[in-house]
Scaffold this motif. Structure first.
Motif, PDB file in Angstrom:
ATOM      1  N   GLY A 184       0.774  -1.229   0.000  1.00 19.57           N
ATOM      2  CA  GLY A 184       0.000   0.000   0.000  1.00 19.57           C
ATOM      3  C   GLY A 184       0.811   1.288   0.000  1.00 19.57           C
ATOM      4  O   GLY A 184       0.336   2.312   0.474  1.00 19.57           O
ATOM      5  N   GLY A 221       1.616   3.016  -2.683  1.00 26.27           N
ATOM      6  CA  GLY A 221       0.973   3.889  -3.660  1.00 26.27           C
ATOM      7  C   GLY A 221       1.903   4.505  -4.691  1.00 26.27           C
ATOM      8  O   GLY A 221       1.468   5.338  -5.480  1.00 26.27           O
ATOM      9  N   GLN A 241       0.885   4.014  -8.564  1.00 31.15           N
ATOM     10  CA  GLN A 241      -0.215   4.799  -9.116  1.00 31.15           C
ATOM     11  C   GLN A 241       0.262   6.171  -9.592  1.00 31.15           C
ATOM     12  O   GLN A 241      -0.300   6.724 -10.522  1.00 31.15           O
ATOM     13  CB  GLN A 241      -1.323   4.939  -8.075  1.00 31.15           C
ATOM     14  N   LEU A 252      -5.858   2.921  -6.531  1.00 31.01           N
ATOM     15  CA  LEU A 252      -5.667   2.482  -5.160  1.00 31.01           C
ATOM     16  C   LEU A 252      -7.015   2.306  -4.489  1.00 31.01           C
ATOM     17  O   LEU A 252      -7.919   3.127  -4.682  1.00 31.01           O
ATOM     18  CB  LEU A 252      -4.830   3.511  -4.386  1.00 31.01           C
ATOM     19  N   TYR A 258      -4.074   0.112  -1.295  1.00 31.48           N
ATOM     20  CA  TYR A 258      -3.515  -1.035  -2.015  1.00 31.48           C
ATOM     21  C   TYR A 258      -3.836  -0.938  -3.501  1.00 31.48           C
ATOM     22  O   TYR A 258      -4.914  -0.496  -3.893  1.00 31.48           O
ATOM     23  CB  TYR A 258      -4.044  -2.348  -1.445  1.00 31.48           C
ATOM     24  N   ALA A 259      -2.891  -1.390  -4.323  1.00 29.77           N
ATOM     25  CA  ALA A 259      -3.030  -1.311  -5.771  1.00 29.77           C
ATOM     26  C   ALA A 259      -4.106  -2.251  -6.295  1.00 29.77           C
ATOM     27  O   ALA A 259      -4.300  -3.354  -5.785  1.00 29.77           O
ATOM     28  CB  ALA A 259      -1.697  -1.636  -6.437  1.00 29.77           C
TER      29      ALA A 259
END
Length: 63
Positions: free
Chosen positions: A12, A14, A17, A26, A31-32
């Protein structure tokens, strides 16, 4: 080209992103989550940067 996510490795952060918001979003905990599995040719560089930025190697690019 495909962008693949091993969600068990995601912590997570990030960072992914930031490089490819068109490919990764996210969730509410950071979390992706992949938006699209297939990567268009114009987004290949962003997909590689996205995978390279993950400190836990949760993302990888596959041809």
């Amino acid at each position: 080209m495909k962008l693949l996510l091993d969600s068990t490795r995601c912590q997570g952060y990030g960072l992914c992103q930031e490089h490819a918001p068109e490919l990764v979003e996210l969730d509410e905990w950071g979390y992706a989550k992949l938006i699209a599995l297939a990567v268009e040719p114009a987004a290949e560089e962003a997909a590689r940067a996205c995978a390279d930025s993950c400190p836990n190697a949760a993302l990888r690019v596959e041809k």
